[in-house]
Design a protein around this motif. Structure first.
Motif, mmCIF file in Angstrom:
data_model
loop_
_atom_site.group_PDB
_atom_site.id
_atom_site.type_symbol
_atom_site.label_atom_id
_atom_site.label_comp_id
_atom_site.label_asym_id
_atom_site.label_seq_id
_atom_site.Cartn_x
_atom_site.Cartn_y
_atom_site.Cartn_z
ATOM 1 N N MET A 64 0.829 -1.204 0.000
ATOM 2 C CA MET A 64 0.000 0.000 0.000
ATOM 3 C C MET A 64 0.867 1.259 0.000
ATOM 4 S SD MET A 64 -3.103 -1.071 2.516
ATOM 5 C CE MET A 64 -4.245 0.220 2.095
ATOM 6 N N HIS A 65 1.944 1.238 0.756
ATOM 7 C CA HIS A 65 2.854 2.390 0.760
ATOM 8 C C HIS A 65 3.481 2.585 -0.615
ATOM 9 C CE1 HIS A 65 2.930 3.777 4.920
ATOM 10 N NE2 HIS A 65 2.797 2.513 5.283
ATOM 11 N N ILE A 66 3.841 1.499 -1.267
ATOM 12 C CA ILE A 66 4.402 1.588 -2.616
ATOM 13 C C ILE A 66 3.352 2.119 -3.582
ATOM 14 C CG2 ILE A 66 5.301 0.217 -4.537
ATOM 15 C CD1 ILE A 66 6.615 -1.607 -2.391
ATOM 16 N N ALA A 67 2.120 1.636 -3.454
ATOM 17 C CA ALA A 67 1.043 2.072 -4.346
ATOM 18 C C ALA A 67 0.746 3.560 -4.182
ATOM 19 C CB ALA A 67 -0.218 1.251 -4.086
ATOM 20 N N VAL A 68 0.754 4.035 -2.957
ATOM 21 C CA VAL A 68 0.503 5.459 -2.716
ATOM 22 C C VAL A 68 1.635 6.305 -3.300
ATOM 23 C CG1 VAL A 68 0.344 7.210 -0.900
ATOM 24 C CG2 VAL A 68 -0.964 5.113 -0.707
ATOM 25 N N SER A 69 2.868 5.834 -3.148
ATOM 26 C CA SER A 69 4.014 6.564 -3.689
ATOM 27 C C SER A 69 4.020 6.538 -5.215
ATOM 28 C CB SER A 69 5.319 5.960 -3.179
ATOM 29 O OG SER A 69 5.385 6.053 -1.785
ATOM 30 N N ALA A 70 3.599 5.433 -5.790
ATOM 31 C CA ALA A 70 3.607 5.288 -7.244
ATOM 32 C C ALA A 70 2.592 6.202 -7.918
ATOM 33 C CB ALA A 70 3.333 3.840 -7.626
ATOM 34 N N LYS A 71 1.637 6.675 -7.179
ATOM 35 C CA LYS A 71 0.622 7.560 -7.751
ATOM 36 C C LYS A 71 1.250 8.853 -8.274
ATOM 37 C CE LYS A 71 -3.904 9.478 -6.743
ATOM 38 N NZ LYS A 71 -4.968 9.613 -5.761
ATOM 39 N N GLN A 72 2.371 9.269 -7.691
ATOM 40 C CA GLN A 72 3.016 10.523 -8.064
ATOM 41 C C GLN A 72 4.029 10.369 -9.196
ATOM 42 O OE1 GLN A 72 1.812 13.256 -6.734
ATOM 43 N NE2 GLN A 72 0.456 11.949 -5.562
ATOM 44 N N ILE A 73 4.236 9.135 -9.666
ATOM 45 C CA ILE A 73 5.243 8.864 -10.693
ATOM 46 C C ILE A 73 4.554 8.448 -11.991
ATOM 47 C CG2 ILE A 73 7.191 7.375 -11.290
ATOM 48 C CD1 ILE A 73 7.745 7.170 -8.290
ATOM 49 N N LYS A 74 5.117 8.888 -13.095
ATOM 50 C CA LYS A 74 4.559 8.505 -14.389
ATOM 51 C C LYS A 74 4.848 7.037 -14.656
ATOM 52 C CE LYS A 74 5.001 13.015 -16.530
ATOM 53 N NZ LYS A 74 5.659 13.802 -17.569
ATOM 54 N N ASN A 75 3.854 6.352 -15.207
ATOM 55 C CA ASN A 75 4.051 4.945 -15.547
ATOM 56 C C ASN A 75 4.638 4.843 -16.954
ATOM 57 O OD1 ASN A 75 1.889 5.411 -17.241
ATOM 58 N ND2 ASN A 75 0.475 4.058 -16.182
ATOM 59 N N TYR A 126 -3.479 2.881 -7.556
ATOM 60 C CA TYR A 126 -3.116 1.470 -7.627
ATOM 61 C C TYR A 126 -3.705 0.649 -6.482
ATOM 62 C CZ TYR A 126 0.218 2.990 -11.146
ATOM 63 O OH TYR A 126 0.785 3.514 -12.273
ATOM 64 N N MET A 127 -4.434 1.271 -5.571
ATOM 65 C CA MET A 127 -4.986 0.550 -4.419
ATOM 66 C C MET A 127 -5.896 -0.611 -4.801
ATOM 67 S SD MET A 127 -3.703 1.342 -1.722
ATOM 68 C CE MET A 127 -3.434 2.417 -0.389
ATOM 69 N N PRO A 128 -6.760 -0.463 -5.790
ATOM 70 C CA PRO A 128 -7.591 -1.621 -6.144
ATOM 71 C C PRO A 128 -6.757 -2.836 -6.547
ATOM 72 C CG PRO A 128 -8.469 0.353 -7.169
ATOM 73 C CD PRO A 128 -7.163 0.733 -6.552
ATOM 74 N N TYR A 129 -5.595 -2.605 -7.163
ATOM 75 C CA TYR A 129 -4.723 -3.710 -7.552
ATOM 76 C C TYR A 129 -4.113 -4.380 -6.326
ATOM 77 C CZ TYR A 129 -5.168 -1.497 -12.095
ATOM 78 O OH TYR A 129 -5.671 -0.949 -13.233
#
Length: 149
Positions: free
Chosen positions: A40-51, A60-63
């Motif tokens: 969850m911490h990774i998913a929250v952080s990944a929200k700010q980065i371009k995929n 990404y939380m639903p994943y």
């Protein structure tokens, strides 16, 4: 005065009690909860980065919930229970922190390997492609040989 003492006594007694909630039905085990919180911490952080599709702000939380086969209600009730046991929750969060640091180290090592591979490839191409000065020298030699003939 007597009412004031009673009120102060009641206030102090009511503030010192710890509320530990009952175990909810379908409680997530501690080890799974630690892994879930890490992701969850990774998913929250990944929200700010371009995929890889150059999109930013994706949730990404639903994943994460899908990965662990749980829903948000089950997570909330389990998290509320574990948070009510402060000492255990503190240990869990420390483990989450250690997991994140270890994953960060692994990623840094992989990036260093990729960088070293790129550097070696660049060095190889430099040896294959001559410098501008060497090209100029070759041109001068050719011009001299043509003039001498």
């Amino acid at each position: 005065m007597r009412y004031l003492r009673f009120f102060l006594f009641f206030l102090i007694v009511s503030c010192t009690g710890n509320t530990i909630y009952e175990k909810p039905e379908g409680l997530i085990p501690k080890d799974t909860m630690v892994a879930l919180l890490t992701d969850m911490h990774i998913a929250v952080s990944a929200k700010q980065i371009k995929n890889k599709f150059y999109k930013k702000g994706i949730t990404y939380m639903p994943y994460v919930f899908e990965k662990y086969n749980i829903d948000s209600t089950r997570f909330k009730s389990s998290n509320k229970y574990y948070a009510s046991i402060i000492d255990e929750y503190d240990k869990m969060l420390l483990e989450v922190k250690n997991n994140l640091e270890n994953k960060g180290k692994v990623l840094q090592e992989e990036l260093a390997k990729k960088d070293s591979i790129k550097k070696s490839e660049i060095e190889k191409t430099k040896s294959v492609i001559p410098d501008k000065d060497s090209v100029q020298k070759i041109k001068e030699k050719l011009i001299k040989s043509v003039r001498e003939e």
